[in-house]
Design a protein around this motif. Structure first.
Motif, short mmCIF file in Angstrom:
data_model
loop_
_atom_site.label_atom_id
_atom_site.label_comp_id
_atom_site.label_asym_id
_atom_site.label_seq_id
_atom_site.Cartn_x
_atom_site.Cartn_y
_atom_site.Cartn_z
N LEU A 365 0.81 -1.22 0.00
CA LEU A 365 0.00 0.00 0.00
C LEU A 365 0.85 1.27 0.00
O LEU A 365 0.46 2.28 -0.60
CB LEU A 365 -0.92 0.02 1.22
CG LEU A 365 -2.07 -0.99 1.24
CD1 LEU A 365 -2.75 -0.97 2.60
CD2 LEU A 365 -3.08 -0.69 0.14
N ASP A 366 2.00 1.23 0.68
CA ASP A 366 2.79 2.44 0.89
C ASP A 366 3.72 2.69 -0.30
O ASP A 366 4.95 2.58 -0.21
CB ASP A 366 3.60 2.31 2.18
CG ASP A 366 4.11 3.66 2.68
OD1 ASP A 366 3.63 4.71 2.17
OD2 ASP A 366 5.00 3.68 3.55
N ARG A 367 3.10 3.02 -1.43
CA ARG A 367 3.84 3.26 -2.67
C ARG A 367 3.19 4.42 -3.42
O ARG A 367 2.02 4.74 -3.19
CB ARG A 367 3.81 2.01 -3.56
CG ARG A 367 4.31 0.75 -2.87
CD ARG A 367 4.55 -0.37 -3.87
NE ARG A 367 3.34 -0.91 -4.45
CZ ARG A 367 3.33 -1.90 -5.35
NH1 ARG A 367 4.46 -2.42 -5.77
NH2 ARG A 367 2.20 -2.36 -5.84
N PRO A 368 3.93 5.05 -4.34
CA PRO A 368 3.28 6.07 -5.18
C PRO A 368 2.11 5.43 -5.94
O PRO A 368 2.11 4.23 -6.21
CB PRO A 368 4.38 6.51 -6.14
CG PRO A 368 5.67 6.04 -5.53
CD PRO A 368 5.34 4.84 -4.71
N ASN A 440 10.63 8.87 -2.43
CA ASN A 440 11.83 8.96 -3.26
C ASN A 440 11.60 8.04 -4.46
O ASN A 440 11.74 6.82 -4.38
CB ASN A 440 13.07 8.53 -2.48
CG ASN A 440 14.32 8.71 -3.32
OD1 ASN A 440 14.51 9.75 -3.96
ND2 ASN A 440 15.17 7.68 -3.36
N LEU A 441 11.19 8.62 -5.57
CA LEU A 441 10.68 7.85 -6.71
C LEU A 441 11.69 6.86 -7.31
O LEU A 441 11.30 5.77 -7.74
CB LEU A 441 10.15 8.79 -7.79
CG LEU A 441 9.01 9.73 -7.32
CD1 LEU A 441 8.53 10.59 -8.49
CD2 LEU A 441 7.86 8.95 -6.72
N PRO A 442 13.01 7.18 -7.34
CA PRO A 442 13.95 6.18 -7.87
C PRO A 442 13.93 4.85 -7.10
O PRO A 442 14.32 3.82 -7.65
CB PRO A 442 15.31 6.88 -7.76
CG PRO A 442 14.98 8.34 -7.88
CD PRO A 442 13.68 8.48 -7.13
N ASP A 443 13.44 4.87 -5.85
CA ASP A 443 13.36 3.62 -5.08
C ASP A 443 12.34 2.64 -5.67
O ASP A 443 12.35 1.46 -5.33
CB ASP A 443 12.95 3.92 -3.62
CG ASP A 443 14.03 4.65 -2.84
OD1 ASP A 443 15.18 4.69 -3.33
OD2 ASP A 443 13.72 5.18 -1.75
N PHE A 444 11.46 3.14 -6.53
CA PHE A 444 10.36 2.31 -7.05
C PHE A 444 10.57 1.91 -8.52
O PHE A 444 9.66 1.39 -9.17
CB PHE A 444 9.03 3.03 -6.87
CG PHE A 444 8.72 3.32 -5.42
CD1 PHE A 444 8.04 2.39 -4.65
CD2 PHE A 444 9.16 4.49 -4.81
CE1 PHE A 444 7.78 2.63 -3.31
CE2 PHE A 444 8.90 4.75 -3.47
CZ PHE A 444 8.22 3.81 -2.71
N VAL A 445 11.78 2.16 -9.03
CA VAL A 445 12.14 1.76 -10.39
C VAL A 445 12.52 0.28 -10.38
O VAL A 445 13.15 -0.20 -9.44
CB VAL A 445 13.33 2.60 -10.91
CG1 VAL A 445 13.81 2.09 -12.27
CG2 VAL A 445 12.96 4.07 -10.99
N SER A 476 7.33 0.83 -12.34
CA SER A 476 6.92 -0.57 -12.23
C SER A 476 6.40 -0.92 -10.84
O SER A 476 5.47 -1.71 -10.69
CB SER A 476 8.12 -1.46 -12.57
OG SER A 476 7.72 -2.79 -12.72
N ASN A 477 6.99 -0.33 -9.82
CA ASN A 477 6.62 -0.67 -8.44
C ASN A 477 5.69 0.36 -7.81
O ASN A 477 5.65 0.51 -6.58
CB ASN A 477 7.89 -0.86 -7.60
CG ASN A 477 8.67 -2.08 -8.06
OD1 ASN A 477 8.10 -3.15 -8.28
ND2 ASN A 477 9.97 -1.93 -8.23
#
Length: 506
Positions: A365-368, A440-445, A476-477
């Protein structure tokens, strides 16, 4: 492998030796194709709102805007328009002098219908001593094209699309930049302010600044808002090293390492720099004249309403999980939400203990969050919506390009070619967490979703590394929802003759 000069070059780009080594390893290892469950469709990952739901989503967006959140319209605008004029460059270098192909004939038959006709006519008078019609009458077609494409004329062959005159109005011609400013006022403003961010190339930044400075006062007066317009460029640190066909670093004639822009996936860094709550993303060339904007505006409000509604539910569930005052029935409710609203299928959840479930659900749940408008497939080139397997075994909605799909797998090729929907790059994103902190969006690449392309420089073949695309692997994430929007909201300009379509005429 790297000399002192190489290491200095790498450092000057804001990169580390480890980063470059990791990129070289990507070339050596290659990228796996994605595993697909199936193409997304209406009712299978794609929401098709009813009339009542559409009105509710618009109302939800209106309420959210009035709460004073920071809303930004993010427009990738650095791409050159050279591909848009490919056919006309070919005519210029052809061994014949008169329009011969259907494309060339259509261009000249309707030349008065282009918004840039008056500017082109002026350029012809200045450089040739006569206007477009006189040049055409005497058979000097190539002079007209040269004045459109080359530096002494309009220089459209080298300018970015954002600076070209796309649409005619009674008293002026407007560029895509101006059309995006109008859109921002109509659906992305909050409490009298509109934030608009363009990504541009350093080469053309000054031209963008001059255009925006010229048109902003009138736009602010017309829409009675204050614009906050910002520009950024792709960061040198997001470039990727090029290699020879044997995967050794490619060197220029001067012996330097060759780095190339990493593709639109590099813009995740620019997006990450925004201090916004909600961000709309739309390509620079997907704009229409004012007469057709109402439908675009309506559906932007719809997808934004879907986003803020889902975000509210996500935040409520995360606060419940944080409180530890939940029952097993609450966890089952969250599982249903993750599966049916966020379209994230999670095999084996029923075997987890509540404590393990809590941790897993919180992570999911804790994602962009992004809501993607998708249109019915009409054969345009580009990506589509799929249900794909993730590295952790879960299944989620993704926007995939053909390069990510194994072309030797007949089942996957069939999924791609027979998919019912297409991605027009129509996104609205929530980039803060339930505590109000920016992700921190790069964490979700997903770094495994890049791809290798083949190019050349100075007559030598090379391999180039493309970063995970901005709306592909770079997101993607994220949690993803897809909403069917009308085809009328998708009007890209891939060739100059696309500007002759009714959707781009006034």
């Amino acid at each position: 492998m790297f000399s002192k000069e190489d290491l200095l070059q790498i450092e000057q780009k804001g990169m580390s030796e480890a980063q470059v080594e990791a990129q070289l390893e990507c070339f050596r290892r290659g990228f796996d194709f994605l595993r697909l469950k199936g193409a997304a469709a209406a009712g299978e990952g794609i929401v098709v709102p009813s009339k009542d739901e559409t009105e509710a989503y618009i109302n939800a967006w209106d309420s959210y805007k009035n709460e004073g959140h920071v809303i930004t319209k993010f427009v990738p605008a650095s791409g050159a328009a050279s591909r848009m004029f490919k056919n006309m460059f070919e005519f210029l270098s052809a061994d014949y002098e008169v329009p011969t192909t259907d494309f060339e004939k259509a261009f000249f038959a309707h030349i008065h219908s282009f918004a840039f006709f008056d500017a082109l006519n002026d350029a012809c008078f200045l450089n040739e001593g006569k206007g477009v019609d006189a040049l055409v009458e005497e058979g000097n077609y190539k002079a007209v094209v040269a004045n459109m494409l080359e530096e002494d004329g309009l220089n459209y062959g080298q300018l970015p699309k954002g600076l070209l005159q796309f649409h005619s109005y009674e008293d002026c011609a407007k560029t895509p930049v101006e059309e995006h400013l109008t859109e921002a006022a109509l659906y992305a403003s909050s409490k009298g302010e509109a934030e608009v961010h363009f990504t541009v190339s350093s080469e053309h930044r000054k031209l963008f600044e001059e255009l925006i400075g010229r048109v902003l006062p009138e736009a602010q007066a017309q829409y009675k808002i204050t614009y906050n317009v910002s520009l950024s460029e792709q960061k040198p640190s997001t470039d990727t090293i090029a290699v020879n066909m044997d995967n050794t670093p490619f060197r220029t004639a001067e012996g330097k390492l060759l780095f190339r822009p990493g593709g639109h996936g590099a813009l995740i860094e620019n997006l990450n720099d925004l201090q916004s709550d909600i961000v709309f993303i739309k390509n620079i060339d997907n704009v229409v004249p004012d007469r057709l904007k109402p439908e675009t505006v309506l559906w932007k409000q719809v997808i934004a309403g879907v986003l803020v509604g889902v975000q509210k539910q996500v935040f409520g569930y995360l606060r419940l999980l944080d409180s530890h005052k939940y029952s097993h029935a609450d966890l089952e409710d969250i599982i249903r939400f993750v599966r049916h609203t966020l379209n994230c299928d999670v095999p084996g959840l029923k075997d987890m203990e509540d404590t393990e479930l809590h941790l897993f659900l919180k992570k999911k749940l804790d994602r962009p969050i992004r809501v993607c408008g998708v249109v019915k497939n009409v054969g345009e080139p580009g990506g589509g919506p799929f249900l794909a397997y993730n590295p952790d075994g879960t299944i989620s909605l993704q926007i995939l390009e053909s390069s990510q799909i194994d072309q030797n797998n007949p089942e996957y090729v069939k999924m791609f070619t027979q998919g019912t929907h297409f991605n027009p790059v129509d996104l609205v994103c929530a980039i803060r967490n339930y505590k109000g902190e920016k992700f921190n969006l790069p964490d979700f690449v997903d770094p495994s979703t890049g791809f290798i392309s083949y190019k050349s420089k100075d007559g030598k073949e090379l391999k180039a590394l493309e970063l995970p695309g901005l709306w592909n692997g770079a997101m993607s994430n994220w949690n993803t929802i897809m909403v069917e929007v009308p085809l009328a909201t998708f009007n890209p300009v891939k060739t100059v003759n696309d500007l002759l379509r009714p959707q781009h005429q006034n």
